[in-house]
Motif scaffolding. Structure first.
Motif, PDB file in Angstrom:
ATOM      1  N   LEU A   9      -2.330   3.810   3.880  1.00 51.31           N
ATOM      2  CA  LEU A   9      -2.252   3.824   5.051  1.00 51.31           C
ATOM      3  C   LEU A   9      -2.704   4.827   6.329  1.00 51.31           C
ATOM      4  O   LEU A   9      -3.592   4.869   7.204  1.00 51.31           O
ATOM      5  CB  LEU A   9      -0.530   3.405   5.482  1.00 51.31           C
ATOM      6  N   ALA A  10      -2.439   5.641   5.545  1.00 49.90           N
ATOM      7  CA  ALA A  10      -2.947   7.708   6.585  1.00 49.90           C
ATOM      8  C   ALA A  10      -4.747   7.201   6.011  1.00 49.90           C
ATOM      9  O   ALA A  10      -5.232   7.208   7.321  1.00 49.90           O
ATOM     10  CB  ALA A  10      -2.739   8.591   5.846  1.00 49.90           C
ATOM     11  N   ARG A  52      10.987  -0.165   5.064  1.00 49.89           N
ATOM     12  CA  ARG A  52       9.737  -0.473   3.638  1.00 49.89           C
ATOM     13  C   ARG A  52      10.311   0.046   2.863  1.00 49.89           C
ATOM     14  O   ARG A  52      10.709   0.362   2.493  1.00 49.89           O
ATOM     15  CB  ARG A  52       8.389   0.248   4.272  1.00 49.89           C
ATOM     16  N   LEU A  68      -1.647  12.446   5.899  1.00 48.51           N
ATOM     17  CA  LEU A  68      -0.797  12.625   5.031  1.00 48.51           C
ATOM     18  C   LEU A  68       0.446  12.036   5.789  1.00 48.51           C
ATOM     19  O   LEU A  68       1.298  11.930   5.367  1.00 48.51           O
ATOM     20  CB  LEU A  68      -0.801  12.180   3.526  1.00 48.51           C
ATOM     21  N   LEU A  97       6.406   7.438  10.208  1.00 51.40           N
ATOM     22  CA  LEU A  97       6.681   6.224   8.952  1.00 51.40           C
ATOM     23  C   LEU A  97       8.911   6.803   8.991  1.00 51.40           C
ATOM     24  O   LEU A  97      10.034   5.430   9.066  1.00 51.40           O
ATOM     25  CB  LEU A  97       7.140   6.686   8.274  1.00 51.40           C
ATOM     26  N   THR A 145       1.316  10.029   8.661  1.00 52.11           N
ATOM     27  CA  THR A 145       1.769   9.253   8.734  1.00 52.11           C
ATOM     28  C   THR A 145       3.215   8.849   8.550  1.00 52.11           C
ATOM     29  O   THR A 145       3.520   8.488   9.003  1.00 52.11           O
ATOM     30  CB  THR A 145       1.078   8.616   7.820  1.00 52.11           C
ATOM     31  N   ASN A 146       3.657   9.793   7.318  1.00 57.19           N
ATOM     32  CA  ASN A 146       4.583  10.268   6.968  1.00 57.19           C
ATOM     33  C   ASN A 146       6.089  10.590   8.043  1.00 57.19           C
ATOM     34  O   ASN A 146       6.933   9.642   7.838  1.00 57.19           O
ATOM     35  CB  ASN A 146       4.732  11.301   5.387  1.00 57.19           C
ATOM     36  N   TYR A 204       0.959  -1.381   0.211  1.00 57.23           N
ATOM     37  CA  TYR A 204      -0.138   0.053  -0.033  1.00 57.23           C
ATOM     38  C   TYR A 204       0.763   1.176   0.060  1.00 57.23           C
ATOM     39  O   TYR A 204       1.889   1.317   0.989  1.00 57.23           O
ATOM     40  CB  TYR A 204      -0.844   0.170   1.054  1.00 57.23           C
ATOM     41  N   ARG A 205       0.118   2.369  -0.618  1.00 57.68           N
ATOM     42  CA  ARG A 205       0.772   3.643  -0.380  1.00 57.68           C
ATOM     43  C   ARG A 205       0.587   4.004   0.222  1.00 57.68           C
ATOM     44  O   ARG A 205       0.129   4.058   1.324  1.00 57.68           O
ATOM     45  CB  ARG A 205       0.059   4.525  -1.537  1.00 57.68           C
ATOM     46  N   GLN A 206       1.377   5.349   1.365  1.00 59.12           N
ATOM     47  CA  GLN A 206       2.009   6.260   2.571  1.00 59.12           C
ATOM     48  C   GLN A 206      -0.079   6.615   2.960  1.00 59.12           C
ATOM     49  O   GLN A 206      -1.004   6.891   3.648  1.00 59.12           O
ATOM     50  CB  GLN A 206       2.803   7.199   2.386  1.00 59.12           C
ATOM     51  N   GLN A 207      -0.181   6.921   1.459  1.00 53.22           N
ATOM     52  CA  GLN A 207      -2.281   7.543   1.622  1.00 53.22           C
ATOM     53  C   GLN A 207      -3.049   6.594   1.160  1.00 53.22           C
ATOM     54  O   GLN A 207      -4.041   6.732   2.901  1.00 53.22           O
ATOM     55  CB  GLN A 207      -2.214   8.352  -0.161  1.00 53.22           C
TER      56      GLN A 207
END
Length: 66
Positions: free
Chosen positions: A10-11, A36, A18, A25, A21-22, A5-8
């Protein structure tokens, strides 16, 4: 574990921005608590991460489907 999955994504799943979350991480990577790459999440020392989270790792009992 495979985490394609993209960070978006996950967020959105976590209900976080975002940006948050960024940054989170990035902190995990900087502290070498998780990494990752190519859609694979690696957590080097799961027991140490459990200690940070103040939880115990134990096998969960089997649950019936219904």
């Amino acid at each position: 574990m495979v985490l394609p999955y993209r960070q978006q994504d996950l967020a959105d799943a976590l209900g976080l921005s975002l940006v948050h979350t960024n940054k989170t991480l990035a902190k995990l990577r900087a502290r070498q608590m998780a990494s990752r790459s190519d859609g694979v999440l690696t957590v080097p020392d799961l027991d140490a991460r459990a200690a940070v989270a103040a939880m115990e790792l134990e096998d969960l009992p089997a649950r019936p489907l219904m």
